[in-house]
Design an enzyme around this catalytic site. Structure first.
Site, PDB file in Angstrom:
ATOM      1  N   TYR A  48     -78.920  42.016 -95.005  1.00  0.00           N
ATOM      2  CA  TYR A  48     -78.773  41.441 -93.658  1.00  0.00           C
ATOM      3  C   TYR A  48     -79.918  40.463 -93.399  1.00  0.00           C
ATOM      4  O   TYR A  48     -81.083  40.776 -93.679  1.00  0.00           O
ATOM      5  CB  TYR A  48     -78.818  42.544 -92.597  1.00  0.00           C
ATOM      6  N   GLU A  50     -80.089  38.035 -90.321  1.00  0.00           N
ATOM      7  CA  GLU A  50     -79.965  37.233 -89.099  1.00  0.00           C
ATOM      8  C   GLU A  50     -81.213  36.394 -88.874  1.00  0.00           C
ATOM      9  O   GLU A  50     -82.339  36.890 -89.035  1.00  0.00           O
ATOM     10  CB  GLU A  50     -79.760  38.124 -87.865  1.00  0.00           C
ATOM     11  N   ASP A 195     -65.552  15.434 -89.852  1.00  0.00           N
ATOM     12  CA  ASP A 195     -65.173  16.654 -90.578  1.00  0.00           C
ATOM     13  C   ASP A 195     -64.648  16.213 -91.943  1.00  0.00           C
ATOM     14  O   ASP A 195     -63.500  15.772 -92.064  1.00  0.00           O
ATOM     15  CB  ASP A 195     -64.106  17.411 -89.778  1.00  0.00           C
ATOM     16  N   THR A 221     -66.467  21.971 -95.301  1.00  0.00           N
ATOM     17  CA  THR A 221     -66.346  23.242 -96.010  1.00  0.00           C
ATOM     18  C   THR A 221     -66.873  22.993 -97.421  1.00  0.00           C
ATOM     19  O   THR A 221     -67.061  21.851 -97.841  1.00  0.00           O
ATOM     20  CB  THR A 221     -64.885  23.742 -96.054  1.00  0.00           C
ATOM     21  N   LYS A 224     -63.545  22.958-101.246  1.00  0.00           N
ATOM     22  CA  LYS A 224     -62.396  22.094-101.578  1.00  0.00           C
ATOM     23  C   LYS A 224     -62.821  21.140-102.697  1.00  0.00           C
ATOM     24  O   LYS A 224     -63.104  21.602-103.790  1.00  0.00           O
ATOM     25  CB  LYS A 224     -61.919  21.403-100.305  1.00  0.00           C
ATOM     26  N   ARG A 230     -66.116  29.750-100.720  1.00  0.00           N
ATOM     27  CA  ARG A 230     -65.568  29.520 -99.374  1.00  0.00           C
ATOM     28  C   ARG A 230     -66.687  29.639 -98.353  1.00  0.00           C
ATOM     29  O   ARG A 230     -67.248  30.703 -98.146  1.00  0.00           O
ATOM     30  CB  ARG A 230     -64.487  30.557 -99.071  1.00  0.00           C
TER      31      ARG A 230
HETATM   32  N1  DSN Z   1     -56.514  25.428 -94.626  1.00  0.00           N
HETATM   33  C1  DSN Z   1     -57.138  24.162 -94.958  1.00  0.00           C
HETATM   34  C2  DSN Z   1     -56.250  23.303 -95.773  1.00  0.00           C
HETATM   35  O1  DSN Z   1     -55.446  23.837 -96.523  1.00  0.00           O
HETATM   36  O2  DSN Z   1     -56.343  22.090 -95.704  1.00  0.00           O
HETATM   37  C3  DSN Z   1     -57.630  23.467 -93.754  1.00  0.00           C
HETATM   38  O3  DSN Z   1     -58.393  24.333 -92.997  1.00  0.00           O
END
Ligand code: DSN
Length: 437
Positions: A48, A50, A195, A221, A224, A230
């Site tokens: 933990y 925080e 974003d 994120t 990707k 993730r």
């Molecule tokens: N779920 C993502 C996607 O597949 O593009 C976006 O948040």
């Protein structure tokens, strides 16, 4: 390893086999390296922490501090920003933290509609926090070419004067010109948030316009095109700090204690590893190939008679336009039976419904990680075109119950269809030539 009635280890092995033996075309997915997976599956998850490095609420965080500092330093270096928060659990909580840091409930925000390829957290009305707690102004795409019409965006912005513009894409296959959005945002004094969750890997490799000189905040994120675990990061730019020297502090306080509790330290370590990988020269070659593969795949699909929304792609993804037979759900299901995994997706001005949409979204980050190139894209396009011609007889009925029945029928048919079984074999053969690391 037991988890209730099921043996989780067996299921993990089955999923590993599925990912290895089939082709992943969902553009938001990727295959992380073993080094990233090792970090994420480590004892770091037990701790933990925080707070932030050097300012924790629990003892024993000296090593975690080093890990988080490394992830932050890598993020700052890779994106060329002065401040990075690597704790957001994922993209949606990260966007929530940004809105919380900068706005009061009821303020106006502006973003691209979901049906135009935006995201739920960019102000999608009614059902999301971003559409419920804020006044949301949404722009769509130009009907003729499925592109963002920047003049219309400027008109809407000057009419509604949003306090924050959040610009990004999940299913918009073209480049986002952040300089143009910045001009609009600056004129009305709005915060500009980029974003780049989908295109971050392309941005850092110089394969997509860079938002950093133009936006106040960049969110991405990490799983990707960036090919990490993730998670997500919020980056504050020089421009952001010029506007508000405490912007980094505001973001940090919104993430914790504003919205989240303890950071997932194992994920932070995985992010540090993935960013280190993205800092190495081969990542640029990878990102270039992602785009080339997407371009070749789109062109090959078009040559075989399929329509692509907007006539192609400038990024890693494209939408197959099946509005003539309403076939998004049916084609995605038939492709899955043949070992080609994509997702049904709306097309701009979707004539049917988000649950039975008229498009299939496909992308190239995962296949490119496996080493597939132009020749393999031609082959994938040939399979998809053939599956579409076989599946076309299942056009979408207008009645809701009939639709539900049809999906069941398609799945039953696809599981038995001889040619789909053959394609599944051919897909397996190709996958064996390009094993997942
Ligand atoms: N779920 C993502 C996607 O597949 O593009 C976006 O948040």
């Amino acid at each position: 390893m037991k988890g209730g009635e099921v043996i989780i280890n067996d299921l993990i092995e089955k999923e590993k086999k599925r990912q290895n033996d089939t082709i992943q075309l969902i553009p938001s997915e990727n295959h992380t390296t073993p080094a990233v997976m090792e970090a994420v599956g480590s004892c770091l998850m037990n701790k933990y922490s925080e707070g932030y490095p050097g300012r924790r609420y629990y003892e024993g965080n000296e090593i975690i501090d080093e890990i988080e500092r490394l992830a932050i330093d890598n993020a700052k270096k890779l994106f060329g920003v002065p401040h990075a928060n690597v704790q957001p659990y994922s993209g949606s909580p990260a966007n929530a933290a940004i809105l919380m840091a900068l706005l009061e409930a009821g303020d106006t925000i502006m973003g691209l509609k979901l049906s135009g390829g935006g995201h739920l957290t960019h102000g999608h009305p009614q059902v999301t926090f971003s559409g419920k707690f804020f006044k949301s102004v949404q722009f769509g795409l130009d009907e003729k070419n499925a592109r963002i019409d920047i003049k219309k965006v400027a008109e809407l912005a000057s009419q509604h004067r949003p306090k924050l513009m959040i610009i990004g894409n999940t299913a918009y296959p073209f480049e986002l010109y952040f300089d143009q959005f910045a001009k609009i945002a600056d004129e009305i004094g709005a915060w500009l948030v980029a974003d780049i969750s989908h295109v971050a890997g392309l941005v850092v490799a110089g394969e997509h316009p860079d938002p950093v000189p133009h936006a106040h905040i960049v969110m991405t994120t990490t799983h990707k095109t960036l090919r990490g675990p993730r998670g997500a990061m919020i980056l504050v730019t020089e421009k952001g700090l010029q506007r508000d020297p405490d912007l980094g502090g505001k973001i940090d306080r919104a993430v914790f204690p504003g919205l989240q509790g303890g950071p997932h330290n194992n994920t932070t370590a995985g992010i540090a590893v993935a960013l280190e990988e993205a800092l190495q020269p081969p990542f640029k070659t990878y990102a270039k190939q992602i785009r080339l593969n997407a371009k070749v795949l789109a062109a090959a699909l078009q040559e075989k008679g399929l329509q692509i929304v907007g006539g192609g792609t400038q990024t890693h993804l494209m939408i197959i336009d099946l509005r003539n037979w309403g076939g998004g759900t049916q084609l995605a299901a038939a492709m899955a039976a043949a070992g080609l995994f994509a997702n049904k997706n709306t097309v701009p001005d979707e004539p049917h419904s988000p649950f039975y949409p008229s498009g299939v979204r496909i992308g190239t980050p995962a296949v490119t990680t496996r080493g597939m190139q132009e020749k393999e894209m031609e082959q994938i396009a040939a399979w998809i075109a053939e599956i579409e011609s076989l599946t076309k007889k299942f056009s979408l009925p207008s009645d809701k119950l009939e639709r539900r029945q049809l999906v069941k029928e398609v799945k039953q048919w696809a599981a038995q269809q001889a040619r789909l079984k053959e394609i599944r074999e051919e897909v397996g053969e190709l996958c064996r030539q390009f094993p997942v690391a």
